[in-house]
Design a protein around this motif. Structure first.
Motif, PDB file in Angstrom:
ATOM      1  N   ALA A 100       0.810  -1.209   0.000  1.00  0.00           N
ATOM      2  CA  ALA A 100       0.000   0.000   0.000  1.00  0.00           C
ATOM      3  C   ALA A 100       0.847   1.265   0.000  1.00  0.00           C
ATOM      4  O   ALA A 100       1.897   1.332   0.639  1.00  0.00           O
ATOM      5  N   SER A 101       0.373   2.279  -0.714  1.00  0.00           N
ATOM      6  CA  SER A 101       0.885   3.643  -0.589  1.00  0.00           C
ATOM      7  C   SER A 101      -0.314   4.556  -0.367  1.00  0.00           C
ATOM      8  O   SER A 101      -1.457   4.192  -0.689  1.00  0.00           O
ATOM      9  N   TYR A 102      -0.068   5.762   0.165  1.00  0.00           N
ATOM     10  CA  TYR A 102      -1.157   6.574   0.684  1.00  0.00           C
ATOM     11  C   TYR A 102      -1.048   8.027   0.205  1.00  0.00           C
ATOM     12  O   TYR A 102       0.038   8.604   0.170  1.00  0.00           O
ATOM     13  N   THR A 103      -2.198   8.610  -0.104  1.00  0.00           N
ATOM     14  CA  THR A 103      -2.313  10.048  -0.316  1.00  0.00           C
ATOM     15  C   THR A 103      -3.262  10.573   0.753  1.00  0.00           C
ATOM     16  O   THR A 103      -4.421  10.158   0.831  1.00  0.00           O
ATOM     17  N   PHE A 104      -2.761  11.487   1.595  1.00  0.00           N
ATOM     18  CA  PHE A 104      -3.506  11.908   2.783  1.00  0.00           C
ATOM     19  C   PHE A 104      -4.205  13.249   2.559  1.00  0.00           C
ATOM     20  O   PHE A 104      -3.693  14.123   1.860  1.00  0.00           O
ATOM     21  N   HIS A 105      -5.361  13.390   3.214  1.00  0.00           N
ATOM     22  CA  HIS A 105      -6.128  14.633   3.200  1.00  0.00           C
ATOM     23  C   HIS A 105      -6.351  15.025   4.664  1.00  0.00           C
ATOM     24  O   HIS A 105      -7.208  14.457   5.351  1.00  0.00           O
ATOM     25  N   PHE A 106      -5.557  15.992   5.135  1.00  0.00           N
ATOM     26  CA  PHE A 106      -5.474  16.309   6.550  1.00  0.00           C
ATOM     27  C   PHE A 106      -5.931  17.717   6.920  1.00  0.00           C
ATOM     28  O   PHE A 106      -6.094  18.010   8.104  1.00  0.00           O
ATOM     29  N   ALA A 107      -6.123  18.614   5.963  1.00  0.00           N
ATOM     30  CA  ALA A 107      -6.376  20.018   6.283  1.00  0.00           C
ATOM     31  C   ALA A 107      -7.603  20.165   7.185  1.00  0.00           C
ATOM     32  O   ALA A 107      -8.691  19.653   6.879  1.00  0.00           O
ATOM     33  N   ASP A 108      -7.392  20.844   8.313  1.00  0.00           N
ATOM     34  CA  ASP A 108      -8.472  21.165   9.254  1.00  0.00           C
ATOM     35  C   ASP A 108      -9.207  19.924   9.758  1.00  0.00           C
ATOM     36  O   ASP A 108     -10.422  19.959   9.988  1.00  0.00           O
TER      37      ASP A 108
END
Length: 319
Positions: A100-108
């Motif tokens: 697995a590899s990951y693209t993160f969405h973390f804003a706020d």
């Protein structure tokens, strides 16, 4: 019985479904409960330990899903904080081998809004396992690091490098090194994968270079920072533990049909801590428990850790 307190982030892993047709205009995704520290807390709960999750959970629908998942594993939520911010998301890509590899969405999102009042006082009967992005993503990382200086429990720290979040090894190392220092001051344990170490070893201050052996690099950390142990996972090759003075213990991995590797390292560390801290067995037996637990989770979709009987059965069948 030791109380395990596992601190860090939760998130939702979005993994493309293979069970539904995908069209250019739309696709079907599975929304799986995830987050490295939460995976370890759930794994410890399923292994029968007294496990409590210390994290910031959103009040949104995904946050409710995460809360229900943690609770179903028998993990205490008495130390968790509810937040009005959204749940963090990770889009998961799997290669041909299921890695697995990951693209993160973390804003706020909820994970990183730590306040000092969120953090409990821990004592000698507790074991704190802290991990991953919560330790390196601002503004929360600074609050956690300040708190860590006063923690009275036994401690372990899983570095769990995410290069898509902090792309420069030198920058990442500057955020990781203070954690190695504070864990070392407490004679604690550091866990990393071989890939984590290879990435950090590219930083000028670390040395080792691209070709440095991860176990040898970690052995240097043990001596430099005063760690009681470094645990390095080696993918299908199992894992290794390095003690002060350079003593090493290695175990092989357990062969399995890999579905994906999501949660493998988190589950390995839970199995190791169950052995080393809870059951008080040898380093080798603790590593074997970790490797067996990781093998089972790799045979399943997503981070779905095994129970203690499942781990015991695999260990017994392997001899």
């Amino acid at each position: 019985m030791t109380r395990f307190v596992v601190c860090g982030e939760t998130l939702i892993d979005l993994i493309r479904s293979e069970d539904q047709p995908n069209y250019p205009a739309s696709s079907t995704w599975l929304a799986l409960s995830a987050g490295g520290p939460m995976n370890s807390a759930v794994a410890l709960g399923r292994l029968g330990t007294d496990s409590h999750f210390l994290g910031r959970l959103s009040a949104d629908a995904f946050g409710q899903q995460l809360r229900a998942y943690i609770d179903a594993a028998g993990v205490g939520l008495d130390l968790a904080t509810e937040s009005s911010q959204a749940t963090s998301l990770a889009v998961v890509s799997l290669d041909a081998a299921g890695v697995a590899s990951y693209t993160f969405h973390f804003a706020d999102t909820a994970n990183f809004g730590w306040q000092p009042a969120d953090l409990p006082t821990l004592g000698a009967d507790d074991w704190l396992h802290i991990a991953s992005l919560s330790c390196v993503v601002s503004p929360g990382a600074e609050v956690l690091l300040d708190w860590m200086h006063g923690v009275g429990a036994g401690v372990s720290y899983d570095i769990n490098v995410r290069p898509t979040v902090i792309t420069e090894p030198d920058v990442y190392w500057k955020r990781v090194e203070p954690w190695l220092q504070v864990v070392g001051e407490r004679g604690g344990i550091v866990k990393a994968s071989d890939e984590d170490v290879k990435f950090l070893a590219r930083a000028a201050a670390v040395g080792g270079g691209k070709g440095g052996d991860p176990v040898q690099v970690a052995a240097g950390w043990v001596e430099t920072y005063g760690l009681s142990l470094a645990v390095i996972t080696l993918g299908p090759d199992g894992g290794a533990a390095i003690e002060p003075g350079g003593g090493q213990t290695r175990v092989h991995g357990f062969p399995t049909q890999v579905v994906d590797t999501v949660g493998a390292g988190d589950t390995f560390m839970a199995g190791f801590l169950d052995g080393w801290v809870n059951r008080r067995v040898s380093i080798q037996d603790s590593l074997r428990r970790g490797a067996a637990a990781a093998s089972i989770v790799c045979s399943r979709r997503g981070a779905n850790p095994p129970t203690a009987p499942e781990v015991d059965d695999l260990l017994a069948s392997a001899g």
